[in-house]
Design an enzyme around this catalytic site. Structure first.
Site, PDB file in Angstrom:
ATOM      1  N   GLY B 249       0.917  -1.149   0.037  1.00  0.00           N
ATOM      2  CA  GLY B 249       0.037  -0.014  -0.009  1.00  0.00           C
ATOM      3  C   GLY B 249       0.922   1.322   0.054  1.00  0.00           C
ATOM      4  N   GLY B 477       1.962  -6.625   4.595  1.00  0.00           N
ATOM      5  CA  GLY B 477       3.103  -7.276   4.514  1.00  0.00           C
ATOM      6  C   GLY B 477       4.185  -6.896   5.540  1.00  0.00           C
ATOM      7  N   ALA B 520       1.398  -1.666  14.801  1.00  0.00           N
ATOM      8  CA  ALA B 520       1.985  -2.507  15.655  1.00  0.00           C
ATOM      9  C   ALA B 520       1.677  -1.776  17.153  1.00  0.00           C
ATOM     10  CB  ALA B 520       3.669  -2.765  15.733  1.00  0.00           C
ATOM     11  N   ILE B 658      11.128  -4.606  19.733  1.00  0.00           N
ATOM     12  CA  ILE B 658      11.190  -5.299  18.278  1.00  0.00           C
ATOM     13  C   ILE B 658      10.152  -6.375  18.552  1.00  0.00           C
ATOM     14  CG2 ILE B 658      12.463  -6.642  16.524  1.00  0.00           C
ATOM     15  CD1 ILE B 658      12.805  -3.705  16.639  1.00  0.00           C
ATOM     16  N   ASN B 660       9.076  -8.759  16.176  1.00  0.00           N
ATOM     17  CA  ASN B 660       9.517  -9.925  15.655  1.00  0.00           C
ATOM     18  C   ASN B 660      10.918  -9.497  14.694  1.00  0.00           C
ATOM     19  OD1 ASN B 660      10.044 -11.700  13.376  1.00  0.00           O
ATOM     20  ND2 ASN B 660       8.074 -12.727  13.735  1.00  0.00           N
ATOM     21  N   LYS B 662      12.509 -10.659  12.474  1.00  0.00           N
ATOM     22  CA  LYS B 662      12.581 -11.012  11.160  1.00  0.00           C
ATOM     23  C   LYS B 662      11.660  -9.894  10.356  1.00  0.00           C
ATOM     24  CE  LYS B 662      13.153 -15.562   9.489  1.00  0.00           C
ATOM     25  NZ  LYS B 662      12.757 -16.767   9.322  1.00  0.00           N
ATOM     26  N   GLN B 667      11.164  -4.960   7.315  1.00  0.00           N
ATOM     27  CA  GLN B 667      10.620  -3.474   7.300  1.00  0.00           C
ATOM     28  C   GLN B 667      11.595  -2.438   6.953  1.00  0.00           C
ATOM     29  OE1 GLN B 667       7.443  -2.771   6.749  1.00  0.00           O
ATOM     30  NE2 GLN B 667       6.464  -2.731   8.507  1.00  0.00           N
ATOM     31  N   GLU B 734       7.689   3.239   8.364  1.00  0.00           N
ATOM     32  CA  GLU B 734       8.183   4.449   7.709  1.00  0.00           C
ATOM     33  C   GLU B 734       9.439   4.957   7.924  1.00  0.00           C
ATOM     34  OE1 GLU B 734       4.328   6.733   6.828  1.00  0.00           O
ATOM     35  OE2 GLU B 734       3.987   5.507   8.361  1.00  0.00           O
TER      36      GLU B 734
END
Lengths: 184, 767, 327
Positions: B249, B477, B520, B658, B660, B662, B667, B734
């Site tokens: 997106g 994603g 998140a 964090i 995850n 991975k 990201q 971002e």
């Protein structure tokens, strides 16, 4: 909650009663019979000759794993194997591939067991949104079969026909290297 | 302080899986092609839509001739302004001034405001028939002179006033410049850019009597539901929006655009489900872009390198049918300590589509200009660029003077610099070479606000021992499916396999837009609370049940792990979830956590995410909440080819806990690559005579491909930020895009001695 | 996106007969370039005759390399004879498009590749190539990617092929067969036409004339050759400029040279000026700079592509230096 603040309130239900829907249209008289072998299954279809292999897979065979990203051969999301070679299905006519073996992402896993490239993509996080992923994986399988890429630089160059806007390229590279080493 | 918070708030078994390198739980669906995106739902009797677009940038439609198209086999309906239903304005005081995005309603009149405007839709039995029919529709226009030159528009066109919050100033800017030992004043420009997610926007619409189901490729199912319901004049509960997978997106699926309404109308018209998938070409005029900016930056610093003045003036654009402000100066006012500050934004209306947030709206374009300018000032002052930034570190928020919730930027600089080898840098431009190649090293700061929006979630513990947790959020994603599954599994002490997280459906508990790197931080606390609440219900049932081994224990004495509730001090006393439910003959127990302040604050979601009114900083009244980071970049340039190769990037990021490793790393890589594209290749051009978008495919709009990708290393300096939420996580989508373009530009200067201030830096600009 | 009828031809004669019989019929092989433009509405044939399944072989006779028209780009690029004897051709092919496209695209199709002008590709604009005498918005429009050689006041579109630049440098010959059965050999320099007053006529082919093969002369010294491409990203992008060069060096003298450029001409642009400047000169940077300067003499840039002159020169110099440093 959605009370309009203007004086007028338009409802689509009032303006477009379902009873006024058009009857079924005329079908096309320009279709031809097309026999396609996809993932070892034969299909007999009636298609207009201009239907691409990509649209045939997605819209006529329900095989939506092959993705439409640009429809002009500029992104690689629609990559499938034809006779074992990677091609972009968006620039291929379905009618032109009669009698050839077509493999899509749906045909890669056998007996519910993932192809090593699929497992490696998961392990190395070689995707994010997942939309370019089937094309990346098919392209990677094609790349290994071609045997032209030895170094990291060569793998990168020969995977450059597949765009990943999420930028999962490092994971993709790692996945391919791992599978390449195992299969070498 | 942080340690204290950890011990009190981080109270369950949260360490077990959260933070670990767990594979994506939706990975198998994605690598097998089974993940179902919005244009892929197999509905009975589906018809295909194709959008008709304007081929002028401004004017009036005088006539539309559909007669030839109507005669084609397979054509079911053609809708234009001549026969489309009336729609309701999306602007309403009930929604705080209108939904964010483009409030423009399609097919309501004959006016054309930009090139590629949706002016009709064809519906046919097959995609091929719809596309052919669309090409045979003849349109006559009364063409008017479009306004599209930014400079001219700023002088002559209407302006959009984004309000005082985008024009802050303090101190005495002229005085600050007079005190300065070194100053620079330069103008930096960025082009019009497009998000280009790999999945084009798509909507499949299906009616059942007066109820509408829309499968839409959206970053905001609740917002899309509200806007469709309002536009069509339906109660919200009659509209369901489903978006299980979104093929990327980056902002262009975050807010409202016309195609979902057109699909819904078309489906109503033909009384069949309609699939409408925009073409790649149509993506260049149908769902927003990053607007052009011209940013003039004036900086002054004293002999020690301390900033004495920062002036950042941004000229940019929005459309005539929607309001967007690209807030380039928002970061400038918070990134460095400076007593004299002047931020201005001027926004002209042009005959372009409405801009929309694109991965770091304002943060990305703004940090490019600021961080490039800072590099120029550091060079002029003879101070190492990283040292210069440390000298000007903002210990508190420069505007509000609030303390930071958690800031470890200096550690980011130092760790990234060490990993990169920055101490070996020869500062002289052109001094570092390998063979024919010039080598350049550059760096820049990254930052992004920490946002958290009100979010609801539901947890269901099933009699078969499985747990289903849900929220109407999204996974672009970004890893939402995976990290929420981890959090739920950890909260209940269950293996991942026993938990399923559901999202992307407006029937689920309410969640906000997946934008502003907020998902998140917003969804994870709700997921954890919902799981705890459901488990607590089970515990209460057990306590009250004289057949339970936990009968008559106090709730505080009981905990959970591995699908059992048991006495903390005597773990052998307890029973499984299944046992409790089966004894009560219940299929499940569930609990839903609503946003604490559903009323007034919930409505403010729209206002807070309205383009142009990005919050200064996320968080509380007490703290300024931002993420920080540092990028270090190496470029290699053959001076005869002039093609810039980014060969190495090292970044360190202070983004809270964090969830995850991975997916978080992915990201950061992805955001970095997005910014490399911005620095080196991305640009949408307008035809200089017609004002029309002339670059509209992926052969001419270049995004980075595998051969462009550098070696990358990402370091997380992990300090949980419990001021934002109890998990200590801040968003991560971002921040890596902010600053990276400047780091590349600064490295190019170091390699070549050339300052290019106009992105993208293609080979022609280095001659 | 006009709909068409389709038939797979049984052999060359059948294919030629069928296309010749319908002025709106076309051959299709790999289809990569055609399908892109068909979806844009630029190509509007009534009938497609598929020749993709014709045998596509690579053969050598008396040192001449023969590529059947239906050989794929990948097949040619990776063929040992091509890699060893004409590295410039292999490199040029591999610098173009993507592996997937090269697996589909054919030698004949590459010769028929049409330009990338944004105005040509968007049927809502006038274009003299698509609609004769309708005008050329590129001349005063966005022309960054356009040609600086061989343009006319009707058309300034650059030829997009990489492979053809190498074929131009190598002096290839195009073998065709006409509907009347006559076969002919067309020198590569004569195959593509300059736009002049008739930009819609792009090649020397008649309607229904089929490319059967491309032949490359023995040219033993072409094993010292190289293709260098400069573009906006590192792969999968059209050339801003490119250079195909081959050098024969004896002692410190250049005795033979081939130079062609991509991205600069309305057709693949061979430069006899550069070749003449090189032949007899010393094989050093000074000579290469002089040749590059000769190559770009007479270039006519437009508003947004002035850079191509300098970039083409420096690219040529780099390509020559690279070839010179080989062996």
């Amino acid at each position: 909650m959605s009370t309009p603040d203007s004086n007028r309130h338009f409802s689509i239900l009032d303006q477009m009663p379902i009873a006024e829907a058009p009857n079924a249209s005329l079908g096309s008289d320009r279709t031809i019979a097309v026999k396609l072998k996809v993932n070892e299954t034969e299909h007999e279809l009636q298609l207009e000759p201009c239907v691409t292999l990509l649209d045939t897979l997605r819209e006529y065979l329900g095989l939506t794993g092959t993705k439409k990203g640009c429809d002009h051969g500029q992104c690689g999301a629609c990559t499938v194997l034809v006779e074992g070679e990677r091609v972009v299905s968006c620039l291929s006519l379905a009618a032109a591939h009669q009698g050839e073996e077509i493999t899509t992402i749906e045909g890669l896993a056998k007996d519910n067991k993932l192809h090593p490239m699929q497992s490696a993509f998961i392990k190395h996080d070689g995707f994010q949104c997942g939309y370019c992923t089937p094309g990346q994986i098919m392209s990677a399988v094609g790349l290994i079969a071609e045997g032209q890429a030895q170094t990291d630089g060569e793998i990168k160059e020969l995977m450059s026909g597949n765009i990943c806007r999420c930028g999962a390229y490092l994971g993709i590279l790692s996945a391919i290297k791992e599978v390449k080493e195992v299969t070498a | 302080m942080v340690t204290e918070m950890t011990s009190t708030q981080d109270r369950t078994n949260i360490q077990a899986k959260t933070g670990k390198n767990i594979d994506r739980v939706d990975g198998r669906l994605k690598v097998t092609g089974e993940a179902c995106y919005s244009a892929e739902f197999p509905l009975e009797g589906i018809a295909h839509g194709y959008i008709i677009q304007s081929t002028i940038a401004k004017g009036t439609i005088e006539a539309i001739d559909t007669s030839q198209a109507e005669q084609l086999p397979g054509v079911l309906a053609i809708l234009t302004h001549q026969n489309a239903p009336k729609l309701n304005s999306l602007k309403s005081k009930n929604f705080g001034g209108g939904y964010p995005g483009e409030n423009f309603l399609p097919l309501q009149d004959n006016q054309v405001h930009f090139d590629g405007q949706h002016i009709g839709i064809v519906v046919a039995e097959t995609y091929e028939q719809a596309r052919l029919a669309a090409s045979l529709i003849e349109i006559n226009y009364d063409e008017a002179e479009p306004m599209f030159d930014l400079e001219q528009a700023l002088e002559q066109s209407e302006r959009y006033d984004p309000g005082e919050r985008l024009q802050p100033s303090w101190g005495d800017i002229e005085g600050g410049l007079q005190q300065a030992a070194v100053t620079i004043e330069e103008t930096y420009t960025t082009p019009l850019e497009h998000h280009n997610p790999m999945e084009t926007s798509a909507t499949t619409a299906e009616w059942h009597d007066d109820e509408l189901t829309v499968y839409d490729s959206t970053q905001w199912v609740m917002g899309t539901r509200g806007m469709i319901a309002r536009g069509l004049g339906l109660p919200e509960e009659k509209v369901r929006v489903i978006s299980h997978f979104v093929g990327g997106g980056f902002g262009c699926k975050g807010f409202f655009w016309t195609h979902p309404l057109l699909a819904a109308i078309a489906a109503r018209k033909v009384n069949r489900p309609v699939r409408l998938m925009l073409t790649r070409q149509q993506m260049f005029s149908s769902c927003g872009h990053r607007p052009r900016t011209v940013q003039k930056i004036t900086l002054g610093a004293d002999n020690e390198g301390k900033l004495t003045a920062i002036r950042h003036h941004t000229d940019t654009e929005t459309s005539f049918v929607g309001d967007h402000a690209e807030p380039c100066g928002n970061i400038t006012k918070m990134l460095y300590a400076c007593p004299n500050m002047e931020i201005k934004h001027q926004i002209a209306r042009t005959n372009t589509g409405t801009p929309t947030p694109m991965r770091g709206p304002g943060e990305t374009s703004g940090t490019y200009a600021l961080e490039a300018a800072l590099d120029e000032l550091a060079v002029k002052a003879g101070i190492d660029p990283m040292e210069f930034r440390i000298i000007n570190h903002a210990d508190r928020h420069p505007q509000s003077d609030k303390p930071w919730s958690s800031k470890h930027l200096i550690e980011c600089y130092q760790r990234a610099a060490d990993a990169f080898g920055w101490q070996n840098r020869d500062p002289r431009p052109g001094s570092m070479r390998e063979g024919d190649d010039l080598i350049g090293w550059g760096m820049a700061t990254a930052t992004y606000p920490g946002y958290r929006f009100p979010t609801a979630a539901k947890a269901q513990i099933l009699a078969n021992g499985k747990v289903i947790v849900s929220s109407a959020t999204h996974d672009l994603g970004t890893g939402t499916y995976t990290i929420m599954t981890q959090i739920a599994a950890d909260t209940l002490g269950l293996p991942i396999e026993r938990v399923k997280f559901e999202l992307g459906d407006s029937k689920l508990p309410i969640a906000s837009v997946s934008g502003g790197s907020s998902t998140a931080a917003s969804v994870s606390p709700a997921v954890r609370s919902a799981c705890e609440a459901a488990c607590f219900k089970l515990i209460e049932m057990a306590i009250a049940d004289n057949e339970s081994p936990l009968h008559d224990y106090q709730a505080e004495e009981i905990t959970t792990e591995a699908g059992r509730i048991f006495v903390k001090e005597s773990p052998e006393i307890g029973e499984t979830y299944e046992a409790v439910l089966q004894r009560h003959n219940l299929p499940l127990v569930e609990a839903e956590i609503s946003p604490q302040d559903k009323g007034s604050r919930y409505k403010s979601i729209a206002a807070r995410t309205k383009p142009g009114i990005v919050e200064d900083e996320g968080g509380s009244d007490e703290f300024a909440i931002h993420s920080f980071g540092a990028h270090f970049v190496e470029v290699r340039i053959n001076p005869r080819r002039n093609q810039v190769k980014v060969s190495r990037v090292v970044g360190a990021f202070d983004v809270g806990r964090i969830l995850n490793q991975k997916t978080a790393r992915s990201q950061i890589y992805g955001g970095t690559i997005f910014g490399i594209g911005m620095a080196l290749m991305e640009e949408t051009l307008l035809d200089p005579h017609s004002g029309r978008v002339i670059i509209h495919n992926l052969a001419d709009y270049h995004v980075p491909i595998q051969a462009d990708i550098p070696e990358m290393e990402t370091i997380f300096v992990e300090y949980p930020d419990y001021h934002l939420n109890p998990l200590g996580a801040r968003g991560i989508g971002e921040i890596a895009t902010a600053g990276i373009a400047a780091a590349v530009v600064n490295a190019i200067y170091h390699a070549t001695g050339k300052r290019v201030r106009d992105l993208p830096i293609t080979p022609d600009k280095l001659l | 996106m006009k709909h068409f009828t389709y038939e797979r031809a049984s052999d060359r004669t059948d294919a030629i007969t069928q296309v010749a019989a319908n002025p709106q019929a076309k051959f299709i092989a790999g289809g990569t370039n055609f399908m892109d433009m068909w979806k844009e509405g630029v190509e509007t044939p009534e009938r497609l005759i598929d020749i993709r399944k014709f045998p596509g072989e690579i053969t050598v006779t008396d040192g001449t390399l023969r590529l059947d028209a239906t050989t794929t780009n990948s097949q040619v690029a990776y063929h040992s004879q091509v890699r060893d004897r004409y590295p410039v051709l292999s490199e040029a092919i591999l610098a173009g498009a993507s592996p997937q496209l090269r697996n589909m695209a054919t030698t004949g199709g590459n010769l028929m590749q049409r330009n990338r002008c944004s105005y040509f590709h968007d049927v809502s604009y006038p274009c003299n190539k698509r609609v004769p005498n309708s005008g050329c918005p590129a001349i005063e429009g966005i022309n960054r990617m356009h040609a600086i050689f061989g343009t006319s006041d009707r058309c300034i579109a650059a030829h997009p092929s990489d492979m053809c630049v190498a074929l131009a440098a190598l002096g290839a010959v195009v073998q065709t067969r006409k509907p009347d059965g006559e076969t002919r050999n067309i020198a590569f320099k004569d195959f593509h036409l300059l736009p002049g007053d008739t930009p819609h006529i792009e090649t020397a082919l008649e309607h229904g004339e089929l490319i059967e093969a491309v032949e490359i002369p023995p040219l033993p010294w072409a094993k010292r050759s190289h293709y260098l491409k400069v573009r906006d990203r590192h792969s999968y992008a059209y050339a801003l400029v490119s250079a195909a060069v081959a050098l024969e060096i004896e002692g410190d003298k250049i005795v033979n040279a081939r130079v062609a450029m991509g991205g600069v001409g309305t057709k693949p642009w061979r430069s006899p000026e550069a070749e003449n400047a090189l032949i007899g000169a010393k094989n050093n940077e000074e000579s290469f700079i002089a040749a590059a300067s000769a190559a770009l003499e007479g270039a006519k840039p437009y508003q947004y592509n002035v850079f191509k002159i300098e970039l083409a020169q420096s690219t040529l110099v780099q390509a020559l230096l690279t070839v010179n440093s080989e062996q």
